[in-house]
Write an enzyme that holds these catalytic residues in place. Sequence first.
Site, PDB file in Angstrom:
ATOM      1  N   GLU A 161      39.917  32.613  44.748  1.00 34.65           N
ATOM      2  CA  GLU A 161      38.624  32.106  45.394  1.00 34.65           C
ATOM      3  C   GLU A 161      37.279  31.926  44.369  1.00 34.65           C
ATOM      4  O   GLU A 161      36.412  32.836  44.186  1.00 34.65           O
ATOM      5  CB  GLU A 161      38.158  33.110  46.542  1.00 34.65           C
ATOM      6  CG  GLU A 161      38.777  33.346  47.568  1.00 34.65           C
ATOM      7  CD  GLU A 161      38.645  33.830  49.137  1.00 34.65           C
ATOM      8  OE1 GLU A 161      37.439  34.268  48.708  1.00 34.65           O
ATOM      9  OE2 GLU A 161      39.186  33.461  49.968  1.00 34.65           O
ATOM     10  N   GLU A 356      46.000  33.092  52.073  1.00 41.18           N
ATOM     11  CA  GLU A 356      45.313  34.123  52.829  1.00 41.18           C
ATOM     12  C   GLU A 356      45.101  33.467  54.144  1.00 41.18           C
ATOM     13  O   GLU A 356      44.538  32.261  54.210  1.00 41.18           O
ATOM     14  CB  GLU A 356      44.001  34.523  52.238  1.00 41.18           C
ATOM     15  CG  GLU A 356      44.041  35.652  51.084  1.00 41.18           C
ATOM     16  CD  GLU A 356      42.929  36.255  50.498  1.00 41.18           C
ATOM     17  OE1 GLU A 356      41.961  36.120  51.205  1.00 41.18           O
ATOM     18  OE2 GLU A 356      42.795  36.343  49.065  1.00 41.18           O
TER      19      GLU A 356
HETATM   20  C1  NOJ Z   1      39.017  36.585  50.543  1.00 43.23           C
HETATM   21  C2  NOJ Z   1      39.346  37.494  49.685  1.00 43.23           C
HETATM   22  O1  NOJ Z   1      40.472  36.980  48.711  1.00 43.23           O
HETATM   23  C3  NOJ Z   1      39.719  38.967  49.977  1.00 43.23           C
HETATM   24  O2  NOJ Z   1      39.600  39.526  49.159  1.00 43.23           O
HETATM   25  C4  NOJ Z   1      39.021  39.114  51.300  1.00 43.23           C
HETATM   26  O3  NOJ Z   1      39.211  40.598  51.488  1.00 43.23           O
HETATM   27  C5  NOJ Z   1      39.519  38.353  52.346  1.00 43.23           C
HETATM   28  N1  NOJ Z   1      39.154  36.835  52.131  1.00 43.23           N
HETATM   29  C6  NOJ Z   1      38.611  38.676  53.669  1.00 43.23           C
HETATM   30  O4  NOJ Z   1      37.426  38.694  53.486  1.00 43.23           O
END
Ligand code: NOJ
Length: 448
Positions: A161, A356
């Site tokens: 991200e 994710e």
């Molecule tokens: C994005 C992130 O990569 C992760 O670290 C985070 O906990 C989740 N999404 C949920 O917000």
Amino acid sequence: MFNKDFIFGVSTASYQIEGYPFVDNKELSIWDEFVSKKGNIIDNSNGNVVCESYKKYKNDVKLLKELNVKSYRFSIAWTRVIDKFNNVNQKGLNYYINLCKELRKNNIIPLVTLYHWDMPLWLDEIGGFLNDEISDYFAFYTDVVTKALNGLVSDYITINEPQCIIHLGHRVCAHAPGKKYNTKEILHAIHNLLKCHGKAVSVIRKNVLNSTVGIAPCSRPIIPVCEANQLLYEKCKEKYFELKNDFEFPNTVSIYSDPIFLGDYPKEYYEIFKDDLPNITKEDLLLISQKTDYIYQNFYSGTYFDLDKSNKLIQKEFINGYPEGNIDWLQVVPKALYYGPKYLYERYKLPIIISENGFCNVDFISLDNKVHDPQRIDYIKRYLMELEKVSKEVPIKGYFYWSLLDNFEWNSGLKKRFGLVYIDYNTGKRIKKDSFYMYKKLIKNEGL
Ligand code: NOJ
């Protein structure tokens, strides 16, 4: 139904699950520093204990085995494996070597993220992403990791991200290091981040036989309220990739993904930022756009749009009756897993892996000592139905649920639970939620 080769997995990240930030000569990271300042984390919690995966990794692997996932995505803490004099810390490296051995013993493929936000504090103190040598530091770190895990790991994600690293870390300042950058600095930091990705790709290709490599951006797809309208579809897609000089620009798709997958920043970048451009050379662009194997992408939510009478896009609030996520940005929009992959594939033309996708819920231990989470079950099923639908049009290779375990949700602390496994932070006890059993069944291909 997904085919036999489809990769079902789960994701985690070092700072969010490992605990033990002060052992085995680990250096401090920007998150160790950030959580120590009152007010930065909603509930003033931190990642000092969390799931204790640094000691309990064998338990993690047991859970993975029971789930029957093909692959486990986790990240490496740079601060555990390299010290502030840029020497290798074998003790920290051993943790990851042992974890990977345990995974391999259980036939689970490790998918390693090199950078999931926990930058060494010493590196931040010499400028972080504004330091033009950061990509060399990152290349060295990548070299150390890939050599140490040689024969155990062939699949890498360079950076998680990038949008959140820059936007939340340096614009909104809700995440570490919380240092505000102006537009010129943001563009400079983004360019250096992309060079980190590029140099890491070169190192991985050199050191790892049969490697696969990618980067995992996040995005929030623009969803047409009605499916049949082609003009609406085209406008939504255009908006998804749109780059404007506004507050949100560090959060857009194309500023990172165009240089990586298309070899250059979007055309409009050079015009709208003409007074603030970093030094961009042809060599940089070649480095950044080296071949990757997949488009990884983290998807959680989406925003609905419609056309008004003059065919202009307007945002639509949509009450769909689905469960509500227990975190402000998580509206349940299953179509994100239909339109997101479709838009990305049409522009960048590489197979897609959802790195994710997950649901934040108010989970609790019921009187029967179990954790019932029908909302999460509903979320996963609805999203996977859309993914299945798009997989008829676009090559989708895998899906990683976020997350295996409840964990430290950054500035939102410990109360925001995304796991398939509940963590009782008082006792350390792990309790499989109903969604754990559902996901297990689904992986066994018993259907949605
Ligand atoms: C994005 C992130 O990569 C992760 O670290 C985070 O906990 C989740 N999404 C949920 O917000």
